[in-house]
Design an enzyme around this catalytic site. Structure first.
Site, PDB file in Angstrom:
ATOM      1  CB  CYS A   1      -1.630   7.138   1.113  1.00 48.17           C
ATOM      2  SG  CYS A   1      -2.931   6.648   2.134  1.00 48.17           S
TER       3      CYS A   1
ATOM      4  CD  GLU B   1      -3.103  -1.053   1.765  1.00 50.47           C
ATOM      5  OE1 GLU B   1      -3.984  -1.926   1.529  1.00 50.47           O
ATOM      6  OE2 GLU B   1      -3.260  -0.263   2.534  1.00 50.47           O
TER       7      GLU B   1
HETATM    8  P1  NAD Z   1       8.593   4.463   4.241  1.00 51.57           P
HETATM    9  O1  NAD Z   1       8.774   3.652   3.141  1.00 51.57           O
HETATM   10  O2  NAD Z   1       9.854   5.401   4.471  1.00 51.57           O
HETATM   11  O3  NAD Z   1       8.500   3.232   5.522  1.00 51.57           O
HETATM   12  C1  NAD Z   1       7.717   2.443   5.805  1.00 51.57           C
HETATM   13  C2  NAD Z   1       8.191   1.372   6.476  1.00 51.57           C
HETATM   14  O4  NAD Z   1       9.175   0.562   5.790  1.00 51.57           O
HETATM   15  C3  NAD Z   1       8.524   1.820   7.815  1.00 51.57           C
HETATM   16  O5  NAD Z   1       8.367   0.933   8.949  1.00 51.57           O
HETATM   17  C4  NAD Z   1      10.164   1.698   7.635  1.00 51.57           C
HETATM   18  O6  NAD Z   1      10.973   1.662   8.744  1.00 51.57           O
HETATM   19  C5  NAD Z   1      10.100   0.503   6.645  1.00 51.57           C
HETATM   20  N1  NAD Z   1      11.463   0.525   5.982  1.00 51.57           N
HETATM   21  C6  NAD Z   1      12.216   1.273   5.440  1.00 51.57           C
HETATM   22  N2  NAD Z   1      13.097   0.761   4.606  1.00 51.57           N
HETATM   23  C7  NAD Z   1      12.576  -0.740   4.559  1.00 51.57           C
HETATM   24  C8  NAD Z   1      13.480  -1.742   3.641  1.00 51.57           C
HETATM   25  N3  NAD Z   1      14.502  -1.590   3.063  1.00 51.57           N
HETATM   26  N4  NAD Z   1      12.794  -3.056   3.853  1.00 51.57           N
HETATM   27  C9  NAD Z   1      11.793  -3.340   4.762  1.00 51.57           C
HETATM   28  N5  NAD Z   1      11.157  -2.193   5.500  1.00 51.57           N
HETATM   29  C10 NAD Z   1      11.703  -0.732   5.273  1.00 51.57           C
HETATM   30  O7  NAD Z   1       7.367   5.197   4.183  1.00 51.57           O
HETATM   31  P2  NAD Z   1       6.785   6.132   5.529  1.00 51.57           P
HETATM   32  O8  NAD Z   1       7.470   7.543   5.601  1.00 51.57           O
HETATM   33  O9  NAD Z   1       6.598   5.414   6.845  1.00 51.57           O
HETATM   34  O10 NAD Z   1       5.308   6.246   4.994  1.00 51.57           O
HETATM   35  C11 NAD Z   1       4.948   7.367   3.987  1.00 51.57           C
HETATM   36  C12 NAD Z   1       4.550   6.642   2.920  1.00 51.57           C
HETATM   37  O11 NAD Z   1       3.463   5.781   3.118  1.00 51.57           O
HETATM   38  C13 NAD Z   1       3.924   7.723   1.828  1.00 51.57           C
HETATM   39  O12 NAD Z   1       4.597   7.404   0.545  1.00 51.57           O
HETATM   40  C14 NAD Z   1       2.356   7.435   1.847  1.00 51.57           C
HETATM   41  O13 NAD Z   1       1.861   7.891   0.774  1.00 51.57           O
HETATM   42  C15 NAD Z   1       2.399   5.870   2.196  1.00 51.57           C
HETATM   43  N6  NAD Z   1       1.236   5.371   2.727  1.00 51.57           N
HETATM   44  C16 NAD Z   1       0.628   4.612   1.968  1.00 51.57           C
HETATM   45  C17 NAD Z   1      -0.912   4.158   2.596  1.00 51.57           C
HETATM   46  C18 NAD Z   1      -1.636   3.308   1.889  1.00 51.57           C
HETATM   47  O14 NAD Z   1      -3.012   2.804   2.242  1.00 51.57           O
HETATM   48  N7  NAD Z   1      -1.604   3.543   0.372  1.00 51.57           N
HETATM   49  C19 NAD Z   1      -1.301   4.670   3.680  1.00 51.57           C
HETATM   50  C20 NAD Z   1      -0.164   5.436   4.599  1.00 51.57           C
HETATM   51  C21 NAD Z   1       0.842   5.670   3.940  1.00 51.57           C
END
Ligand code: NAD
Length: 457
Positions: free
Chosen positions: A263, A229
């Site tokens: 998002c 997502e």
């Molecule tokens: P992010 O991708 O920076 O981090 C998300 C998660 O992934 C965190 O828990 C982080 O620690 C982990 N992570 C980071 N690198 C990783 C790796 N290499 N392997 C595994 N896990 C890893 O995103 P964020 O800043 O937490 O969230 C913001 C983003 O999320 C925005 O793009 C937003 O649009 C999206 N989002 C989407 C939805 C949806 O329902 N589509 C909902 C909320 C947020």
């Protein structure tokens, strides 16, 4: 042991230090979850439903403390933190009400001699790597139906919402979920990467497109069920027959709520040239009326930017838009600290050469572009690789539905925006993701179908 520091993004203060996981502790949790899952799957659904009701009651009982934690670690305005907890309750109710009928065996054929049945069995052990911006929503959309359908869950909250993640795990354990069936995993990206290295039956991720792609690559050889997502660049179109004031107020809220860190935030607005100026006037006036400040103050509407590095992303979009001729109508600056603050910002005279109109902003910034009619609006709305939500404001439902049928997005809004319902699937198309949560499909997604061919002897 590594300690993960937790900071208040509104003040820069250190709130806590939490022991973090490493590859060994994650492997031990994965092994314990694997061992515990069959017994959990065998627990009668009625008992699991009773447990969810206890979890719900605990959220209600602790709501104010939980909202305060969320506000402190994410910088979310306290009224919006309370709204998130209130909004969780109908989601719990939906899962409690719908799980039994959704995962019941389905007999799809019976001619007296041969019966055909579809069964739904748990995936097994699933991993949930989660985002910080709506940590209760995005985590519980996965954890609750995954548990109800008999899975064990390894859950890593975002490093920016760790304390909230710990509350979620604590309350579910207190409600009766065995410790090995739901294991919290603490840490940042490297810990998430170690989690998805485990032999998991499902990987459910919420976060950025860039991380989602990395996870897809990392798990490819093990072939778990994969759901991503991801982000959006959600477009809206205001037709000339819309209620302009209502559209301006609704879309300003959709762009700036949660400080634009959703998002499904409204990120691009296309307005018919006949109503453009009136719309902009109402829109900017609404944004100017939004109070920025202490997230714990009930009057605050714009909170802190949760991740400090995002300030540079927002500033770069502003600089790029100005350099390419956009008109800045309000905001446009990083505010002095302590903490991470960005003014709510509105641009007009924008176009698709600008990063503001192409790349996810994930902050309180929006561009408003003038269009000549429906076809131009649809073409611009579809000029993106994302496909999360899109909407149209108009008094004409038929026109709205015809327009939105042509837009590539998993969610379509008529005269509303930034809205999520537990009854409807939440699914990103294109670069916004793979798979879905919520709705009955978002329950079934934690199961695999088993096809039964039953011939009477
Ligand atoms: P992010 O991708 O920076 O981090 C998300 C998660 O992934 C965190 O828990 C982080 O620690 C982990 N992570 C980071 N690198 C990783 C790796 N290499 N392997 C595994 N896990 C890893 O995103 P964020 O800043 O937490 O969230 C913001 C983003 O999320 C925005 O793009 C937003 O649009 C999206 N989002 C989407 C939805 C949806 O329902 N589509 C909902 C909320 C947020």
């Amino acid at each position: 042991m590594n300690l993960l520091p937790i900071f208040n993004p509104a003040t820069g203060e250190r709130l806590a230090e939490v022991p973090a996981d490493d590859a060994d502790s994650i492997a031990a949790k994965a092994a314990a979850a694997r061992a515990a899952q069959p017994a959990w799957a065998a627990v009668p659904l009625a008992d699991k439903l009773a447990l969810m009701r206890r979890f719900r009651a605990a959220v209600v009982a602790e709501r104010e403390t939980l909202a305060r934690t969320l506000s402190l670690e994410v910088g979310k305005p306290i009224t919006q933190a309370r709204n998130e907890l209130n909004g969780l309750l109908p989601r719990i109710d939906f899962f409690v009400e719908k799980t039994a009928s959704t995962i019941a065996d389905e007999d799809v054929f019976d001619d007296g001699a041969m019966r055909e049945r579809i069964g739904h069995v748990p995936l097994g052990v699933v991993g949930n790597v989660s985002a910080w911006n709506y940590p209760w929503f995005v985590s519980c959309n996965v954890i609750l139906p995954a548990l109800l359908t008999g899975n064990a869950v390894l859950y890593k909250p975002s490093e920016y919402a760790t304390l909230t993640g710990q509350h979620i795990v604590r309350l579910l354990h207190a409600a009766g979920v065995p410790a090995d069936v739901l294991a919290g995993v603490v840490g940042a990206g490297a810990v998430g990467a170690a989690l998805v290295e485990q032999q998991l039956d499902g990987v459910f991720f919420t976060g950025s497109n860039a991380t989602g792609v990395k996870i897809a690559q990392a798990v490819a050889a093990r072939l778990p069920k994969l759901q991503l997502e991801l982000g959006g660049k959600d477009p809206f179109y205001v037709r000339p027959d819309a209620d302009i004031q209502a559209a301006a107020e609704g879309l300003a809220d959709g762009a700036m709520y949660n400080t634009g860190q959703a998002c499904s935030s409204v990120e691009r607005i296309y307005v018919h040239e006949r109503v453009h100026d009136a719309f902009v006037e109402h829109f900017v006036a609404t944004v100017r009326g939004m109070k920025l400040g202490d997230p714990l103050d009930d009057a605050t509407y714009i909170g802190a930017i949760t991740r400090a590095p995002q300030l540079a992303v927002l500033q770069a979009q502003v600089d790029d838009a100005r350099a390419r001729g956009a008109a800045l109508r309000c905001g446009g600056r990083v505010l002095p600290g302590p903490g991470n603050w960005f003014e709510p910002t509105v641009f007009t005279e924008v176009n698709h050469t600008m990063t503001l109109m192409r790349d996810e902003s994930f902050g309180p910034i929006v561009g408003i572009q003038k269009v000549r009619g429906d076809d131009e609006a649809v073409a611009l709305m579809n000029d993106t690789r994302y496909g999360l939500t899109a909407g149209v404001y108009t008094r004409d439902e038929t026109a709205a539905r015809a327009l939105l049928a042509r837009v590539n997005a998993g969610t379509a809004y008529w005269n509303c925006c930034d809205r999520v319902s537990p009854r409807l699937p939440w699914a990103g198309w294109g670069d916004s993701g793979v798979g879905l949560t919520l709705s009955t499909h978002g329950i079934l997604t934690f199961t695999r179908p088993k096809a039964w061919h039953l011939r009477r002897a």
